[in-house]
Structure formats: C-alpha cells, structure tokens
Design a protein around this motif. Structure first.
Motif, short mmCIF file in Angstrom:
data_model
loop_
_atom_site.label_atom_id
_atom_site.label_comp_id
_atom_site.label_asym_id
_atom_site.label_seq_id
_atom_site.Cartn_x
_atom_site.Cartn_y
_atom_site.Cartn_z
N UNK A 275 4.71 -5.12 -18.76
CA UNK A 275 4.24 -5.13 -20.54
C UNK A 275 4.66 -3.98 -21.05
N UNK A 276 5.01 -3.08 -20.50
CA UNK A 276 5.40 -1.66 -21.64
C UNK A 276 7.36 -1.75 -21.54
N UNK A 277 7.52 -2.88 -20.86
CA UNK A 277 9.11 -3.10 -21.27
C UNK A 277 9.41 -3.62 -22.78
N UNK A 278 8.16 -3.64 -23.51
CA UNK A 278 9.32 -3.68 -24.95
C UNK A 278 9.16 -2.43 -25.90
N UNK A 279 7.84 -1.51 -24.67
CA UNK A 279 8.25 -0.49 -25.71
C UNK A 279 9.03 0.08 -26.12
N UNK A 280 10.18 0.93 -27.31
CA UNK A 280 11.18 0.69 -27.46
C UNK A 280 12.29 1.68 -26.48
N UNK A 281 10.97 3.15 -26.54
CA UNK A 281 11.58 4.48 -25.67
C UNK A 281 10.87 4.10 -24.12
N UNK A 282 11.23 2.98 -23.33
CA UNK A 282 10.20 2.19 -22.04
C UNK A 282 11.77 2.76 -20.92
N UNK A 283 11.09 3.72 -20.41
CA UNK A 283 12.10 4.07 -18.90
C UNK A 283 11.88 3.63 -17.47
N UNK A 284 12.65 2.42 -16.49
CA UNK A 284 12.35 2.15 -15.21
C UNK A 284 11.65 3.08 -14.64
N UNK A 285 10.49 2.43 -14.36
CA UNK A 285 10.19 4.02 -12.78
C UNK A 285 9.55 2.98 -11.79
N UNK A 286 9.89 4.10 -11.10
CA UNK A 286 9.79 3.85 -9.67
C UNK A 286 8.52 4.13 -8.48
N UNK A 287 7.52 3.45 -8.40
CA UNK A 287 5.74 3.40 -8.88
C UNK A 287 5.92 3.79 -6.94
N UNK A 288 5.31 3.99 -6.12
CA UNK A 288 5.42 4.15 -5.03
C UNK A 288 3.43 5.19 -4.62
N UNK A 289 3.09 4.43 -3.85
CA UNK A 289 1.41 4.19 -3.34
C UNK A 289 1.66 5.03 -2.29
N UNK A 290 0.68 5.82 -2.02
CA UNK A 290 0.42 6.30 -0.24
C UNK A 290 -0.58 5.11 0.35
N UNK A 291 -0.16 5.01 1.15
CA UNK A 291 -1.32 3.94 2.15
C UNK A 291 -2.11 5.01 3.05
N UNK A 292 -3.57 4.66 3.12
CA UNK A 292 -4.55 5.19 4.47
C UNK A 292 -4.65 3.98 5.76
N UNK A 293 -4.58 5.01 6.37
CA UNK A 293 -5.52 4.51 7.73
C UNK A 293 -7.45 4.34 7.60
N UNK A 294 -8.01 2.84 7.82
CA UNK A 294 -9.09 2.50 8.32
C UNK A 294 -9.12 2.40 9.28
N UNK A 295 -9.78 3.23 10.35
CA UNK A 295 -10.41 3.33 11.56
C UNK A 295 -11.23 2.37 12.21
N UNK A 296 -10.97 1.50 12.60
CA UNK A 296 -12.46 0.43 13.07
C UNK A 296 -12.68 0.29 15.21
N UNK A 297 -12.93 -0.22 15.13
CA UNK A 297 -13.77 -0.89 16.73
C UNK A 297 -12.51 -1.01 17.81
N UNK A 298 -11.07 -2.02 16.89
CA UNK A 298 -10.19 -2.16 18.10
C UNK A 298 -9.18 -1.22 18.14
N UNK A 299 -9.46 0.34 17.68
CA UNK A 299 -9.21 1.64 18.49
C UNK A 299 -9.45 2.14 19.09
N UNK A 300 -10.95 2.29 18.81
CA UNK A 300 -11.62 3.21 19.34
C UNK A 300 -12.53 2.94 20.94
N UNK A 301 -12.30 3.74 21.89
CA UNK A 301 -12.27 3.46 23.41
C UNK A 301 -13.86 4.65 23.20
#
Length: 344
Positions: free
Chosen positions: A318-344
């Motif tokens: 939606x921001x592409x229509x703004x006159x001063x728009x610059x292309x951005x590459x957004x990268x998010x950081x994932x996180x590990x959710x630990x559950x019973x399938x790995x905990x002995x």
C-alpha cells in the motif's frame, strides 16, 4: 403480466434512479458514495433511504473502469494446502480491511506455469497490487509486471536485487536454532527431511542446520538427508518409513523437518510403528502452525510470525503509491518453541 411472472430478470436500480427517488442531483448521489463528508447529514439520509428502498448496489466495475485501478489486492501463495500460507493471508487481510480493500487469493501449487497464468490475469484485472510467494523470487516476470505499473511485493522470500519490496524470515537462523536444540538434547546424528533442492526456504533451513553442526564440532555427515518431493503430511509419513527402515546402528535419533506438516506426518508414522517420541525419535518442525501444539505429542517447532509477515507485506504494498517510497527488504527473526516432541 408482471416482470416477475414473465420470468425476466428485474432491472437493477442505477444512480439516476436513486437521484430521482431522493429528489437530488446525480452529483449528490455520487458524493454520498465517494465523498460523504461533502453532503449534509439530512441529504445523505434521504439518499441512503432511497438506496435501501430501491435495493441499489453500486457498480464497482464501472468505478474501476473510470479510475483505471481496482480496490483489490491479490496474494499468489505457494501452497494453499499449508496453513502457514493461510495464516500469512489473514495478516494481509487485516491490512487490506484497514484500507477498505479486498484481498483475492490464488494458489500456484508450486507450478511456475500456473503462477504465470495467475499473474497475467491479475494484471489484466488491474489489481491495485500483487503479493506473491513465488516459485522463483528472481523470475523476470515479476520485474516486468512492476515495470508496467502494478506493484509487486515478494513474501517469504528475498529476491536477489532490490526491484521489489520483500518480507521474509531468517530461515538460516531458524535451521540453526532447531538443530542446536537437538544437539543440546544429546543428538549427534540428525535427519533433515524436506525438498531442499527445489525450495529456497528449505535450502536455507538446511544451511542453518549444517551451521549448527559445524559450531558443535560435527561434520556434515552427521546430517542425514531424506529428500522429499513436497512438504506434505504424506511426505512426512513416507520419510518416517524410510527412517524406520535404516539399520539401528546408523539410524538418526532426531529429525529436523522442513515444515510442520512433514513433522506431523513423521509423528504419525512413529506412532504407527510404536517408535516413542522423543525417546526413540525427537522431532522438530517449522512454522509453528496451530496443529503443532495440538498434536498427540506436542511438537517443538520454529515459529514464524505468520500474521505479522502478511500484514507487513500488505502495508509495504500500500505504501508503493507514496512519492518518496523506497523498496525495503524486511527480515524477521524466528524463535524456537520447545514442546514435548524433543524433551526427554
């Protein structure tokens, strides 16, 4: 004989009919539809009453024809059967709703020809912009569409250049934290299940897995590749059967699956073959879809911010229509959710 009795379709009321019924000009009706703040509350109420009585429905196609652009965004997803992509689409819909826009969903099913056909149709329909998780993020067609005036944002992939905005997750890091966790649980022979030769995200997750092994002083031979043709529950079941068929002396004691659907299929096979999870086989998935936590053995998974991923991508579009728009590459950081399938 009445129109209804003759079987003919009743004629839809138009703006002229509304104007006549309300006793106002055609321009006033147009303002009520498009610029209601310019019309007094009393006059607006008269026009809205006339619309309700005549069952008037605005002709959006005609408005789009005059404007040269629709009020529609489109998302071409890679795999409509994977809940990850529908969760991403839900985030896009949040942003579209906020902008009074509609969102169309298309499923390429990993097929380049089908993807190209959808892109052609969407461009012809003059959609306001295209969100896409592409088969190939560097496909020339994406740049051609943007050059012709339809904005494109790449989702869940990072293209090689900066022709488009993109939103993605650091999949190398995601693979690294998944396998590091398995190593910390005492595993030194780990299966990697996925189609890393054809899907960029999966390739990155495998690179992260190798990085974690290297940091632990373990060579690449400690990662056992079980390549699949797709990333479905059935592929996970098949990989589980292949794992179970390996001699016990070389069989991995843990598996890092390229997504949760594969991990859930592996979990099913383990249950069918009476392989205990995590005692005989620890399992890590990827995406952390809703079914991961609800599995018979709750699944450890690498969580991606799925809804936020989609919402951010749509906001960039939606921001592409703004006159001063610059292309951005957004990268998010994932996180590990630990559950019973790995905990002995």
């Amino acid at each position: 004989m009445t129109v209804q009795e003759s079987g003919a379709e009743p004629k839809s009321a138009g703006m002229k009919d509304v104007a006549a019924a309300a006793g106002v000009s055609l321009g006033t009706v147009s303002n009520v539809l498009n610029r209601p703040d310019r019309v007094s509350p009393a006059t607006r109420a008269k026009v809205e009453t006339a619309m309700a009585e005549l069952r008037f429905v605005r002709n959006e196609s005609a408005r789009q024809l005059r404007a040269g652009r629709s009020r529609v965004l489109a998302y071409v997803m890679l795999d409509g059967s994977n809940p990850f992509f529908t969760d991403v689409a839900a985030g896009m819909e949040d942003a579209a709703d906020a902008g009074d826009l509609s969102l169309f969903l298309c499923n390429s099913a990993h097929q380049p020809a089908r993807e190209a056909a959808y892109l052609g149709r969407l461009e012809q329909q003059r959609v306001q912009g295209i969100l896409i998780t592409p088969v190939d993020p560097d496909a020339p067609l994406l740049g051609e569409i943007a050059h012709r005036g339809t904005p494109v944002v790449v989702v869940d992939r990072t293209p090689g250049g900066t022709t488009h905005c993109s939103v993605a997750v650091d999949d190398v890091y995601g693979g690294e934290i998944a396998v590091r966790h398995l190593i910390e649980q005492g595993h030194d022979r780990i299966a990697f299940i996925g189609n890393h030769t054809t899907v960029g995200q999966v390739r990155d997750r495998r690179l992260g897995a190798l990085k974690a092994l290297h940091e632990a002083g373990l060579g690449p031979d400690h990662l056992v590749d079980l390549t699949t043709t797709a990333l479905t529950v059935a592929d996970g079941r098949g990989a589980g059967e292949r794992l179970a068929g390996l001699p016990a002396s070389i069989r991995p004691t843990a598996a890092f699956c390229a997504n949760d659907l594969v991990a859930l299929g592996l979990l099913q096979t383990c249950a069918n073959l009476r392989m205990r999870v995590p005692e005989d086989m620890a399992i890590v998935g990827y995406d952390d879809i809703e079914f991961a936590a609800a599995a018979a053995v709750p699944l450890t998974s690498v969580r991606q911010p799925r809804r936020r991923l989609g919402r951010t991508a749509a906001e960039l579009l939606l921001a592409e229509s703004e006159p001063d728009h610059e292309h951005r590459q957004v990268v998010f950081t994932p996180e590990l959710v630990v559950r019973a399938s790995t905990l002995r």
